[in-house]
Design a protein around this motif. Sequence first.
Motif, mmCIF file in Angstrom:
data_model
loop_
_atom_site.group_PDB
_atom_site.id
_atom_site.type_symbol
_atom_site.label_atom_id
_atom_site.label_comp_id
_atom_site.label_asym_id
_atom_site.label_seq_id
_atom_site.Cartn_x
_atom_site.Cartn_y
_atom_site.Cartn_z
ATOM 1 N N PHE A 50 96.911 49.315 27.791
ATOM 2 C CA PHE A 50 95.659 48.657 28.192
ATOM 3 C C PHE A 50 95.780 47.977 29.550
ATOM 4 C CE2 PHE A 50 94.806 49.653 23.847
ATOM 5 C CZ PHE A 50 93.476 50.039 23.909
ATOM 6 N N ALA A 51 96.988 47.623 29.958
ATOM 7 C CA ALA A 51 97.189 47.150 31.336
ATOM 8 C C ALA A 51 96.835 48.268 32.313
ATOM 9 C CB ALA A 51 98.625 46.691 31.529
ATOM 10 N N ALA A 52 97.273 49.489 31.987
ATOM 11 C CA ALA A 52 96.990 50.638 32.850
ATOM 12 C C ALA A 52 95.499 50.956 32.902
ATOM 13 C CB ALA A 52 97.774 51.857 32.368
ATOM 14 N N LEU A 53 94.764 50.563 31.857
ATOM 15 C CA LEU A 53 93.320 50.803 31.808
ATOM 16 C C LEU A 53 92.526 49.691 32.494
ATOM 17 C CD1 LEU A 53 92.906 52.180 28.167
ATOM 18 C CD2 LEU A 53 92.712 53.462 30.304
ATOM 19 N N GLY A 269 79.160 31.382 9.364
ATOM 20 C CA GLY A 269 80.185 32.408 9.259
ATOM 21 C C GLY A 269 79.742 33.787 9.713
ATOM 22 N N LYS A 270 78.494 33.917 10.160
ATOM 23 C CA LYS A 270 78.016 35.217 10.665
ATOM 24 C C LYS A 270 78.552 35.453 12.074
ATOM 25 C CE LYS A 270 75.007 35.802 7.185
ATOM 26 N NZ LYS A 270 75.333 36.691 6.072
ATOM 27 N N LEU A 271 78.985 36.679 12.364
ATOM 28 C CA LEU A 271 79.500 37.035 13.692
ATOM 29 C C LEU A 271 78.481 37.896 14.427
ATOM 30 C CD1 LEU A 271 83.257 37.896 12.947
ATOM 31 C CD2 LEU A 271 82.209 35.668 13.418
ATOM 32 N N ALA A 272 78.120 37.461 15.636
ATOM 33 C CA ALA A 272 77.121 38.185 16.422
ATOM 34 C C ALA A 272 77.749 39.099 17.470
ATOM 35 C CB ALA A 272 76.179 37.195 17.106
ATOM 36 N N MET A 273 78.978 38.778 17.908
ATOM 37 C CA MET A 273 79.626 39.566 18.973
ATOM 38 C C MET A 273 80.082 40.931 18.450
ATOM 39 S SD MET A 273 81.870 37.596 17.204
ATOM 40 C CE MET A 273 81.798 35.989 18.002
ATOM 41 N N PRO A 274 80.395 41.897 19.350
ATOM 42 C CA PRO A 274 80.918 43.180 18.887
ATOM 43 C C PRO A 274 82.222 43.014 18.102
ATOM 44 C CG PRO A 274 80.200 43.350 21.161
ATOM 45 C CD PRO A 274 80.156 41.890 20.810
ATOM 46 N N VAL A 275 82.283 43.709 16.975
ATOM 47 C CA VAL A 275 83.439 43.649 16.073
ATOM 48 C C VAL A 275 83.938 45.071 15.819
ATOM 49 C CG1 VAL A 275 84.157 43.135 13.701
ATOM 50 C CG2 VAL A 275 82.658 41.532 14.916
ATOM 51 N N LEU A 276 85.267 45.237 15.869
ATOM 52 C CA LEU A 276 85.896 46.515 15.518
ATOM 53 C C LEU A 276 86.841 46.292 14.355
ATOM 54 C CD1 LEU A 276 86.681 49.532 16.061
ATOM 55 C CD2 LEU A 276 88.461 48.638 17.608
ATOM 56 N N PHE A 277 86.731 47.133 13.323
ATOM 57 C CA PHE A 277 87.684 47.074 12.216
ATOM 58 C C PHE A 277 88.347 48.435 12.035
ATOM 59 C CE2 PHE A 277 88.903 47.490 7.721
ATOM 60 C CZ PHE A 277 89.894 46.515 7.724
ATOM 61 N N LEU A 278 89.676 48.434 12.019
ATOM 62 C CA LEU A 278 90.453 49.656 11.807
ATOM 63 C C LEU A 278 91.025 49.661 10.392
ATOM 64 C CD1 LEU A 278 92.393 50.034 15.194
ATOM 65 C CD2 LEU A 278 90.089 50.778 14.585
ATOM 66 N N VAL A 323 95.344 54.079 17.395
ATOM 67 C CA VAL A 323 94.895 52.693 17.547
ATOM 68 C C VAL A 323 94.386 52.457 18.963
ATOM 69 C CG1 VAL A 323 95.683 50.282 17.628
ATOM 70 C CG2 VAL A 323 96.331 51.757 15.696
ATOM 71 N N ASN A 324 95.148 52.904 19.957
ATOM 72 C CA ASN A 324 94.740 52.696 21.344
ATOM 73 C C ASN A 324 93.436 53.423 21.655
ATOM 74 O OD1 ASN A 324 97.132 51.329 21.474
ATOM 75 N ND2 ASN A 324 98.135 52.679 22.930
ATOM 76 N N ALA A 325 93.295 54.625 21.115
ATOM 77 C CA ALA A 325 92.070 55.397 21.348
ATOM 78 C C ALA A 325 90.858 54.686 20.758
ATOM 79 C CB ALA A 325 92.209 56.798 20.763
ATOM 80 N N ALA A 326 91.009 54.169 19.532
ATOM 81 C CA ALA A 326 89.891 53.482 18.880
ATOM 82 C C ALA A 326 89.513 52.212 19.635
ATOM 83 C CB ALA A 326 90.251 53.158 17.433
ATOM 84 N N LEU A 327 90.514 51.450 20.076
ATOM 85 C CA LEU A 327 90.253 50.226 20.830
ATOM 86 C C LEU A 327 89.573 50.536 22.165
ATOM 87 C CD1 LEU A 327 93.527 48.172 20.235
ATOM 88 C CD2 LEU A 327 91.222 47.390 19.694
ATOM 89 N N LYS A 329 87.833 53.195 23.059
ATOM 90 C CA LYS A 329 86.479 53.725 22.858
ATOM 91 C C LYS A 329 85.500 52.590 22.554
ATOM 92 C CE LYS A 329 83.901 57.144 20.152
ATOM 93 N NZ LYS A 329 83.969 58.122 19.043
ATOM 94 N N TRP A 330 85.928 51.657 21.711
ATOM 95 C CA TRP A 330 85.090 50.512 21.353
ATOM 96 C C TRP A 330 84.837 49.607 22.565
ATOM 97 C CZ3 TRP A 330 87.098 45.299 20.767
ATOM 98 C CH2 TRP A 330 86.182 44.377 20.239
ATOM 99 N N LEU A 331 85.885 49.327 23.331
ATOM 100 C CA LEU A 331 85.721 48.495 24.531
ATOM 101 C C LEU A 331 84.723 49.139 25.505
ATOM 102 C CD1 LEU A 331 89.458 47.524 25.060
ATOM 103 C CD2 LEU A 331 87.608 45.887 24.643
ATOM 104 N N ALA A 332 84.848 50.458 25.680
ATOM 105 C CA ALA A 332 83.957 51.164 26.605
ATOM 106 C C ALA A 332 82.519 51.194 26.098
ATOM 107 C CB ALA A 332 84.464 52.589 26.827
#
Length: 341
Positions: A50-53, A269-278, A323-327, A329-332
């Motif tokens: 992710f540093a390289a990205l 306890g509700k989360l409004a920001m983007p959430v990723l679960f693997l 894991v890196n691919a999923a992270l 893709k979600w960030l993008a």
Amino acid sequence: MTFPVTEHTVKTARHTTGYLACGAEDAPLLIFVHGWPELSLSWRHQLPAFAALGFRCIAPDMRGYGRSSTYTRHEDFAQELIVADMLELLAALGRDKAVWIGHDWGSPVVWNIASHHPEKTVGVASLCVPYLASGFTLDTVVPLVDRKVYPEAEYPVGQWDYQCFYEESFDKACKGFEGNIRNVVKALFRKGDPKAIGKPGRTASIRKTGGWFGGGACPDVPRDGDVITEADMEAYTAALTRNGFFGPDSWYMNHKANGTYSATSKNGGKLAMPVLFLHGAYDTTCETMHSRLADPMRRDCADLTEVVVNSGHWMAQEQPVAVNAALAKWLAAKLPDYWKI
């Protein structure tokens, strides 16, 4: 461009955190939070990628681990204090917010940061442990046990039996791990087994068998080279030998305090920001594919992305490419304005 992984330390009046860093210092910030019984090293496959990205990647040794402070009382390992450690780290980095990424016990930490400090959370991602607004406590998880796999008469607390063992036999649990730490590292860090799905996991019978290893030291098993190298094994062994298991195991001794803390979350306890679960397809303890363990998360996260990774519990080490691919893709997809290339 490749970036070196460097070691750093943040010292405040209340706590010291050792951490690894990788990437341009002014790049958007990702903070990777490890679980039990791991180290910042657990994110070795993620930091340079992710540093390289184009990100600044930080992985702390959590309270009780590695180069960070450890303590002598169980209550010193409550979630509220650990969250405070992470907020001090964030401030020391000169930042006011980050994307927080957690695994295992690191997941409740990042979930708590998101729920108590949404203003410091651009997005939050978790490997294996779903968001539980009422807290990652026995009171929350036991009602969600899959009773087809764990009949209540035989397995009253299902796969969470090992957590009761800590509460009832803490010293015995620590001694069992400390009897042969290198063997423990080899026994724990293993890839997932698809054949184990649908059958009771080892963690469901810890009290019945008198401990993790039948009450004695951990037997010798071959190292699983698909998860850790010889050098990784030695690094984990050295750190756990130096600090012992009191700190890591004490994370399990704060169910009541952690539940009380969860009740003070913002926005109910509700989360409004983007959430990723693997999801770990072969994780028998944090079993989210067939049980109801992930259901509360689906109710309480407004912008939830779910991805299944064909791995066991040590997902970031067993399946780093997935894991890196999923992270990435979600960030993008979800945080394109944060990802400035």
